[in-house]
Design a protein around this motif. Sequence first.
Motif, PDB file in Angstrom:
ATOM      1  N   ILE A  91       0.822  -1.212   0.000  1.00  8.06           N
ATOM      2  CA  ILE A  91       0.000   0.000   0.000  1.00  8.06           C
ATOM      3  C   ILE A  91       0.864   1.273   0.000  1.00  8.06           C
ATOM      4  O   ILE A  91       0.640   2.168  -0.809  1.00  8.06           O
ATOM      5  CB  ILE A  91      -1.014  -0.003   1.178  1.00  8.06           C
ATOM      6  CG1 ILE A  91      -2.133  -1.013   0.898  1.00  8.06           C
ATOM      7  CG2 ILE A  91      -1.676   1.365   1.357  1.00  8.06           C
ATOM      8  CD1 ILE A  91      -1.798  -2.433   1.149  1.00  8.06           C
ATOM      9  N   PRO A  92       1.860   1.419   0.878  1.00  7.32           N
ATOM     10  CA  PRO A  92       2.606   2.687   0.899  1.00  7.32           C
ATOM     11  C   PRO A  92       3.518   2.851  -0.324  1.00  7.32           C
ATOM     12  O   PRO A  92       3.983   1.866  -0.899  1.00  7.32           O
ATOM     13  CB  PRO A  92       3.450   2.588   2.175  1.00  7.32           C
ATOM     14  CG  PRO A  92       2.887   1.445   2.965  1.00  7.32           C
ATOM     15  CD  PRO A  92       2.299   0.511   1.955  1.00  7.32           C
ATOM     16  N   ILE A 183      -6.239   0.823  -1.289  1.00  9.99           N
ATOM     17  CA  ILE A 183      -6.456   0.108  -0.022  1.00  9.99           C
ATOM     18  C   ILE A 183      -7.503  -0.977  -0.255  1.00  9.99           C
ATOM     19  O   ILE A 183      -8.610  -0.955   0.289  1.00  9.99           O
ATOM     20  CB  ILE A 183      -6.844   1.075   1.114  1.00  9.99           C
ATOM     21  CG1 ILE A 183      -5.807   2.207   1.168  1.00  9.99           C
ATOM     22  CG2 ILE A 183      -6.843   0.319   2.455  1.00  9.99           C
ATOM     23  CD1 ILE A 183      -5.986   3.174   2.287  1.00  9.99           C
ATOM     24  N   LEU A 242      -0.076   8.794   2.128  1.00 11.70           N
ATOM     25  CA  LEU A 242      -0.478   7.893   3.218  1.00 11.70           C
ATOM     26  C   LEU A 242      -1.487   8.568   4.144  1.00 11.70           C
ATOM     27  O   LEU A 242      -2.503   7.975   4.522  1.00 11.70           O
ATOM     28  CB  LEU A 242       0.764   7.442   4.005  1.00 11.70           C
ATOM     29  CG  LEU A 242       0.609   6.205   4.894  1.00 11.70           C
ATOM     30  CD1 LEU A 242       0.153   5.001   4.094  1.00 11.70           C
ATOM     31  CD2 LEU A 242       1.921   5.878   5.602  1.00 11.70           C
ATOM     32  N   SER A 246      -5.079   6.945   3.679  1.00 12.10           N
ATOM     33  CA  SER A 246      -5.365   6.095   4.842  1.00 12.10           C
ATOM     34  C   SER A 246      -6.309   6.799   5.804  1.00 12.10           C
ATOM     35  O   SER A 246      -7.194   6.170   6.387  1.00 12.10           O
ATOM     36  CB  SER A 246      -4.087   5.757   5.604  1.00 12.10           C
ATOM     37  OG  SER A 246      -3.229   5.006   4.796  1.00 12.10           O
ATOM     38  N   ARG A 293      -9.957  -4.483  10.456  1.00 13.65           N
ATOM     39  CA  ARG A 293      -9.396  -4.925   9.188  1.00 13.65           C
ATOM     40  C   ARG A 293      -9.502  -6.434   9.010  1.00 13.65           C
ATOM     41  O   ARG A 293      -9.799  -7.177   9.951  1.00 13.65           O
ATOM     42  CB  ARG A 293      -7.929  -4.525   9.089  1.00 13.65           C
ATOM     43  CG  ARG A 293      -7.043  -5.166  10.207  1.00 13.65           C
ATOM     44  CD  ARG A 293      -5.575  -5.059   9.845  1.00 13.65           C
ATOM     45  NE  ARG A 293      -5.397  -5.618   8.525  1.00 13.65           N
ATOM     46  CZ  ARG A 293      -4.902  -4.953   7.474  1.00 13.65           C
ATOM     47  NH1 ARG A 293      -4.455  -3.737   7.624  1.00 13.65           N
ATOM     48  NH2 ARG A 293      -4.827  -5.525   6.293  1.00 13.65           N
ATOM     49  N   VAL A 296      -3.938  -9.050   8.465  1.00 15.09           N
ATOM     50  CA  VAL A 296      -2.949  -8.148   9.065  1.00 15.09           C
ATOM     51  C   VAL A 296      -2.366  -7.265   7.974  1.00 15.09           C
ATOM     52  O   VAL A 296      -2.457  -7.590   6.792  1.00 15.09           O
ATOM     53  CB  VAL A 296      -1.826  -8.958   9.761  1.00 15.09           C
ATOM     54  CG1 VAL A 296      -2.275  -9.444  11.138  1.00 15.09           C
ATOM     55  CG2 VAL A 296      -1.368 -10.130   8.896  1.00 15.09           C
ATOM     56  N   GLY A 297      -1.742  -6.151   8.384  1.00 18.52           N
ATOM     57  CA  GLY A 297      -1.346  -5.119   7.425  1.00 18.52           C
ATOM     58  C   GLY A 297       0.083  -5.224   6.940  1.00 18.52           C
ATOM     59  O   GLY A 297       0.369  -5.885   5.952  1.00 18.52           O
ATOM     60  N   LEU A 298       0.987  -4.569   7.635  1.00 22.91           N
ATOM     61  CA  LEU A 298       2.371  -4.479   7.196  1.00 22.91           C
ATOM     62  C   LEU A 298       3.239  -5.200   8.230  1.00 22.91           C
ATOM     63  O   LEU A 298       3.108  -4.961   9.423  1.00 22.91           O
ATOM     64  CB  LEU A 298       2.742  -2.990   7.112  1.00 22.91           C
ATOM     65  CG  LEU A 298       3.834  -2.528   6.151  1.00 22.91           C
ATOM     66  CD1 LEU A 298       3.649  -3.103   4.755  1.00 22.91           C
ATOM     67  CD2 LEU A 298       3.840  -1.000   6.084  1.00 22.91           C
ATOM     68  N   LEU A 398      -9.261  -4.668   2.710  1.00 22.12           N
ATOM     69  CA  LEU A 398      -8.226  -4.676   3.738  1.00 22.12           C
ATOM     70  C   LEU A 398      -8.855  -4.135   5.022  1.00 22.12           C
ATOM     71  O   LEU A 398      -8.811  -4.774   6.065  1.00 22.12           O
ATOM     72  CB  LEU A 398      -7.031  -3.827   3.311  1.00 22.12           C
ATOM     73  CG  LEU A 398      -6.363  -4.243   1.990  1.00 22.12           C
ATOM     74  CD1 LEU A 398      -5.193  -3.323   1.670  1.00 22.12           C
ATOM     75  CD2 LEU A 398      -5.900  -5.693   2.044  1.00 22.12           C
ATOM     76  N   ILE A 399      -9.466  -2.965   4.922  1.00 18.58           N
ATOM     77  CA  ILE A 399     -10.182  -2.359   6.034  1.00 18.58           C
ATOM     78  C   ILE A 399     -11.662  -2.711   5.859  1.00 18.58           C
ATOM     79  O   ILE A 399     -12.239  -2.451   4.804  1.00 18.58           O
ATOM     80  CB  ILE A 399      -9.995  -0.825   6.032  1.00 18.58           C
ATOM     81  CG1 ILE A 399      -8.502  -0.455   5.963  1.00 18.58           C
ATOM     82  CG2 ILE A 399     -10.687  -0.193   7.228  1.00 18.58           C
ATOM     83  CD1 ILE A 399      -7.629  -0.999   7.064  1.00 18.58           C
TER      84      ILE A 399
HETATM   85  O1  FLV Z   1      -4.700  -2.183   5.121  1.00 19.56           O
HETATM   86  C1  FLV Z   1      -3.505  -1.978   4.963  1.00 19.56           C
HETATM   87  C2  FLV Z   1      -2.985  -0.669   4.999  1.00 19.56           C
HETATM   88  C3  FLV Z   1      -3.852   0.395   5.189  1.00 19.56           C
HETATM   89  C4  FLV Z   1      -3.356   1.651   5.203  1.00 19.56           C
HETATM   90  O2  FLV Z   1      -4.197   2.659   5.375  1.00 19.56           O
HETATM   91  C5  FLV Z   1      -2.016   1.884   5.043  1.00 19.56           C
HETATM   92  C6  FLV Z   1      -1.167   0.831   4.859  1.00 19.56           C
HETATM   93  O3  FLV Z   1       0.145   1.055   4.708  1.00 19.56           O
HETATM   94  C7  FLV Z   1      -1.643  -0.462   4.842  1.00 19.56           C
HETATM   95  C8  FLV Z   1      -0.765  -1.570   4.648  1.00 19.56           C
HETATM   96  O4  FLV Z   1       0.442  -1.398   4.512  1.00 19.56           O
HETATM   97  C9  FLV Z   1      -1.299  -2.850   4.611  1.00 19.56           C
HETATM   98  C10 FLV Z   1      -2.628  -3.045   4.752  1.00 19.56           C
HETATM   99  O5  FLV Z   1      -3.145  -4.267   4.688  1.00 19.56           O
END
Ligand code: FLV
Length: 409
Positions: A91-92, A183, A242, A246, A293, A296-298, A398-399
């Motif tokens: 995502i980033p 996202i 971001l 986000s 979510r 898991v994210g990062l 993701l969210i």
């Molecule tokens: O849901 C994610 C996410 C959301 C976000 O707003 C910023 C992010 O960097 C992320 C992410 O890296 C991984 C996700 O699953």
Amino acid sequence: MTTTTTTHTDDAADPQVHFWAVPDLTGLDFDPLLAKLLHEDPVARIRLPHGEGHAWLVTRYEDVKFVSMDPRFSRQAVYGRSVTRLAPHFIPLEGAVGFADPPDHTRIRRVVARAFVARALRTLRETAQDVMDGLLDRLERHGPGADLMTFVNRPFPLAVVSELMGVPEGDRPLMARWGDTVISAAAGREASERAKAELSRYFTELIGRSHGTGKETLAAVLADALDDGTLEEHEAVALAALIQISGAHAVTNNSANMVYALLTHPEHLARLRAEPGVLPRAVDELLRYIPHRNAVGLSRIALEDVEVGGVVIPEGDPVYVSYLTANRDPSVFPDPETLDFDRRYNPHVSFGHGPHFCPGSSLARIESEILVGSLWSRFPDLRLAVPAQEIRWQRGALIRGPQALPVAW
Ligand code: FLV
Ligand code: FLV
């Protein structure tokens, strides 16, 4: 949720690696694999649908705080590695604060800290309330049956963060579209990478024309940080993207889940209506309770062998934490499955923990308080316009959040 194997990796023969297919959950249902791991395998190995190999997943509250604080777990080392993950892309953008470790991380974070100080937040609170009042006027003109996502939950956080950033009103639909594409695990890698490139071009241009304007927007603050050499351009652009994307996306969905939670917990809603002073505490308990979510994210990468909860995580391995399970750890939260507005001790980790703790947490709380507070003071009989079971939930998200939230009053 069961332990399965695949045929093409080193983990193929290893029954201890949980393959996480990540179901499209509905409502506020808690992922059954997450609940199982918290109670049965608190430092587990998992494989997610994209990327390679396995990662560790840490689910207990104290272990989650330990991993997210300890500098031996690096975000910088994640960049460029095909870590097993939920989304096909990262995502980033390159240079994002999410991929930085101290001291780079500290340098980048300091620039935006100014945007979120108390004085700036007081101004933003007033702006946010004005935006909300306007949105509720439109909702009322439309009449019952309106979709709250369309009329309130999408436009509200988008407008607030756009005011902070200095994104003009006419560009906001672009932001919404890019956010939904970036996202998401469902838009496909190509579309997500294209949207990231477009975001990058947009914020390069916005920051570029914010130099020396004397404005107090975050875009102008970032332009200043380029001028005085604190940030490189790709860091400023990635930071702007971001926060903008986000910030809006997380609050849109989380606050929609708050509305849904209240509409499906009538006693809690009645309490809040009777005692408006409970609102800040109720928002915090909703933040704890809502599974924000999917999966898991990062991740982070272990820079050396580190013991976590009695298990040695080997150097070089990726590690995820789950803030969702930490928020349901019974050793910290008695009766964790119960939504309880009387919880006085509520040290939830819904905004993360450690150096990457959400810089927008205060703004997010303000937005949610305004949204929940204003909706019911304006429409005391607000209710779902369809049975709760008919609400459709986003797929491949993701969210997590509803696709639409039709309401009547
Ligand atoms: O849901 C994610 C996410 C959301 C976000 O707003 C910023 C992010 O960097 C992320 C992410 O890296 C991984 C996700 O699953
Ligand atoms: O910004 C991030 C983020 C935001 C969010 O709302 C949910 C998340 O899981 C994440 C995340 O995992 C990483 C982020 O940088």
